[in-house]
Design a protein around this motif. Structure first.
Motif, PDB file in Angstrom:
ATOM      1  N   GLU A 102       0.832  -1.203   0.000  1.00 39.82           N
ATOM      2  CA  GLU A 102       0.000   0.000   0.000  1.00 39.82           C
ATOM      3  C   GLU A 102       0.870   1.257   0.000  1.00 39.82           C
ATOM      4  O   GLU A 102       0.578   2.211  -0.721  1.00 39.82           O
ATOM      5  N   ALA A 103       1.934   1.242   0.802  1.00 42.70           N
ATOM      6  CA  ALA A 103       2.844   2.395   0.844  1.00 42.70           C
ATOM      7  C   ALA A 103       3.512   2.594  -0.512  1.00 42.70           C
ATOM      8  O   ALA A 103       3.671   3.726  -0.980  1.00 42.70           O
ATOM      9  N   LEU A 104       3.903   1.488  -1.156  1.00 43.37           N
ATOM     10  CA  LEU A 104       4.494   1.579  -2.492  1.00 43.37           C
ATOM     11  C   LEU A 104       3.476   2.154  -3.474  1.00 43.37           C
ATOM     12  O   LEU A 104       3.779   3.084  -4.229  1.00 43.37           O
ATOM     13  N   ALA A 105       2.261   1.635  -3.460  1.00 48.01           N
ATOM     14  CA  ALA A 105       1.228   2.123  -4.379  1.00 48.01           C
ATOM     15  C   ALA A 105       0.953   3.607  -4.151  1.00 48.01           C
ATOM     16  O   ALA A 105       0.711   4.349  -5.105  1.00 48.01           O
ATOM     17  N   ASP A 106       1.029   4.039  -2.888  1.00 51.46           N
ATOM     18  CA  ASP A 106       0.774   5.448  -2.579  1.00 51.46           C
ATOM     19  C   ASP A 106       1.817   6.388  -3.190  1.00 51.46           C
ATOM     20  O   ASP A 106       1.509   7.551  -3.461  1.00 51.46           O
ATOM     21  N   VAL A 107       3.046   5.901  -3.399  1.00 55.54           N
ATOM     22  CA  VAL A 107       4.081   6.770  -3.974  1.00 55.54           C
ATOM     23  C   VAL A 107       4.196   6.626  -5.490  1.00 55.54           C
ATOM     24  O   VAL A 107       4.823   7.461  -6.137  1.00 55.54           O
ATOM     25  N   LEU A 108       3.607   5.587  -6.050  1.00 59.01           N
ATOM     26  CA  LEU A 108       3.662   5.404  -7.503  1.00 59.01           C
ATOM     27  C   LEU A 108       2.722   6.395  -8.173  1.00 59.01           C
ATOM     28  O   LEU A 108       1.620   6.645  -7.679  1.00 59.01           O
ATOM     29  N   PRO A 109       3.150   6.953  -9.292  1.00 63.54           N
ATOM     30  CA  PRO A 109       2.284   7.929  -9.963  1.00 63.54           C
ATOM     31  C   PRO A 109       1.070   7.252 -10.587  1.00 63.54           C
ATOM     32  O   PRO A 109       1.198   6.236 -11.252  1.00 63.54           O
ATOM     33  N   ALA A 110      -0.086   7.816 -10.323  1.00 61.08           N
ATOM     34  CA  ALA A 110      -1.312   7.331 -10.966  1.00 61.08           C
ATOM     35  C   ALA A 110      -1.510   8.168 -12.213  1.00 61.08           C
ATOM     36  O   ALA A 110      -1.560   9.390 -12.149  1.00 61.08           O
ATOM     37  N   ALA A 111      -1.567   7.518 -13.340  1.00 61.73           N
ATOM     38  CA  ALA A 111      -1.699   8.236 -14.612  1.00 61.73           C
ATOM     39  C   ALA A 111      -3.005   7.832 -15.273  1.00 61.73           C
ATOM     40  O   ALA A 111      -3.209   6.667 -15.557  1.00 61.73           O
ATOM     41  N   PRO A 112      -3.899   8.794 -15.536  1.00 57.73           N
ATOM     42  CA  PRO A 112      -5.138   8.456 -16.214  1.00 57.73           C
ATOM     43  C   PRO A 112      -4.898   7.954 -17.636  1.00 57.73           C
ATOM     44  O   PRO A 112      -5.642   7.163 -18.159  1.00 57.73           O
ATOM     45  N   GLY A 113      -3.827   8.398 -18.233  1.00 54.69           N
ATOM     46  CA  GLY A 113      -3.444   7.937 -19.559  1.00 54.69           C
ATOM     47  C   GLY A 113      -1.929   7.857 -19.617  1.00 54.69           C
ATOM     48  O   GLY A 113      -1.240   8.590 -18.930  1.00 54.69           O
ATOM     49  N   ARG A 114      -1.436   6.969 -20.418  1.00 55.90           N
ATOM     50  CA  ARG A 114       0.011   6.789 -20.486  1.00 55.90           C
ATOM     51  C   ARG A 114       0.649   7.967 -21.209  1.00 55.90           C
ATOM     52  O   ARG A 114       0.218   8.354 -22.278  1.00 55.90           O
ATOM     53  N   THR A 115       1.697   8.513 -20.593  1.00 60.12           N
ATOM     54  CA  THR A 115       2.467   9.581 -21.226  1.00 60.12           C
ATOM     55  C   THR A 115       3.884   9.079 -21.417  1.00 60.12           C
ATOM     56  O   THR A 115       4.277   8.059 -20.864  1.00 60.12           O
ATOM     57  N   LYS A 116       4.663   9.837 -22.166  1.00 56.62           N
ATOM     58  CA  LYS A 116       6.037   9.402 -22.419  1.00 56.62           C
ATOM     59  C   LYS A 116       6.874   9.434 -21.147  1.00 56.62           C
ATOM     60  O   LYS A 116       7.844   8.699 -21.026  1.00 56.62           O
ATOM     61  N   ASP A 117       6.505  10.247 -20.156  1.00 60.19           N
ATOM     62  CA  ASP A 117       7.243  10.333 -18.895  1.00 60.19           C
ATOM     63  C   ASP A 117       6.769   9.329 -17.847  1.00 60.19           C
ATOM     64  O   ASP A 117       7.396   9.202 -16.796  1.00 60.19           O
ATOM     65  N   ALA A 118       5.669   8.632 -18.099  1.00 58.83           N
ATOM     66  CA  ALA A 118       5.112   7.707 -17.111  1.00 58.83           C
ATOM     67  C   ALA A 118       6.092   6.607 -16.703  1.00 58.83           C
ATOM     68  O   ALA A 118       6.248   6.339 -15.510  1.00 58.83           O
ATOM     69  N   PRO A 119       6.788   5.952 -17.643  1.00 60.14           N
ATOM     70  CA  PRO A 119       7.721   4.911 -17.216  1.00 60.14           C
ATOM     71  C   PRO A 119       8.837   5.440 -16.313  1.00 60.14           C
ATOM     72  O   PRO A 119       9.176   4.817 -15.302  1.00 60.14           O
ATOM     73  N   ARG A 120       9.407   6.583 -16.666  1.00 63.38           N
ATOM     74  CA  ARG A 120      10.479   7.169 -15.842  1.00 63.38           C
ATOM     75  C   ARG A 120       9.960   7.501 -14.443  1.00 63.38           C
ATOM     76  O   ARG A 120      10.593   7.186 -13.450  1.00 63.38           O
ATOM     77  N   ALA A 121       8.791   8.122 -14.361  1.00 58.69           N
ATOM     78  CA  ALA A 121       8.220   8.490 -13.063  1.00 58.69           C
ATOM     79  C   ALA A 121       7.943   7.243 -12.227  1.00 58.69           C
ATOM     80  O   ALA A 121       8.205   7.216 -11.022  1.00 58.69           O
ATOM     81  N   PHE A 122       7.431   6.207 -12.892  1.00 56.00           N
ATOM     82  CA  PHE A 122       7.159   4.951 -12.190  1.00 56.00           C
ATOM     83  C   PHE A 122       8.458   4.357 -11.643  1.00 56.00           C
ATOM     84  O   PHE A 122       8.535   3.983 -10.474  1.00 56.00           O
TER      85      PHE A 122
END
Length: 192
Positions: free
Chosen positions: A70-90
């Motif tokens: 749950e703590a991990l999920a809380d810090v992971l970025p929630a993205a409504p749609g995939r962006t080019k920066d989503a993998p890096r942020a994740f």
């Protein structure tokens, strides 16, 4: 006069207090250090009182692992749609958590899949992390075999790279350099 154990815990919710104490203990000393007696002693109750809330040490470890997911999920970025920066942020958030909470992360990754399937909170927390992985990395229709395989490959890469980095076998001058290296290793898997 004999003490009534059910009323002896005067701080409120014993199950939550035990989980809080167990989480802190595992975070500081690792899962091997966790014992029902240690947690109970820190809370001022007998270890038998904890068995009303957790069947055994493994059940308490499952609860700690669920809180970790749950703590991990809380810090992971929630993205409504995939962006080019989503993998890096994740990757940055995931690696940041794993490196900041190494003992909790180690416990999370050590939980047996069969135990996960029988522990509702642990199953729900892992599914939440998987859903966030799917948002970040895509890779085919939601729930498809191609997407599943892609997420497993990326998660395996990430988990292995973190273990190697922690062991000093991957050298990087900073967390950013480490994440950049993981992105390089992931290559075309994240560029789909």
């Amino acid at each position: 006069m004999a003490r009534d154990e059910s009323s002896s815990y005067h701080h409120g919710d014993l199950a939550r207090a035990a989980l809080d104490a167990a989480y802190v203990l595992v975070a500081k000393q690792g899962a091997a250090a966790l014992s029902m007696r240690e947690v109970a002693g820190g809370l001022g109750v007998t270890h038998r009182a904890l068995y009303r809330h957790y069947a055994d040490r493994e059940a308490l470890l499952d609860a700690v692992a669920a809180r970790g997911y749950e703590a991990l999920a809380d810090v992971l970025p929630a993205a409504p749609g995939r962006t080019k920066d989503a993998p890096r942020a994740f990757l940055q958030a995931y690696a940041g958590f794993a490196l900041a909470e190494p003992e909790i992360y180690a416990l999370m990754m050590a939980r047996d899949g069969r135990r996960m399937a029988t522990h509702p909170a642990l199953r729900a927390a892992t599914r939440r992390v998987i859903a966030l992985s799917q948002q970040a990395f895509g890779g085919g229709p939601q729930g498809s075999a191609a997407q599943r395989d892609r997420i497993i490959a990326l998660w395996s890469l990430l988990h292995g790279a973190i273990a190697l980095y922690r062991a000093g076998l991957i050298r990087a001058g900073s967390r950013k350099q480490f994440v950049d290296y993981m992105l390089k290793l992931a290559g075309e898997r994240i560029s789909d």
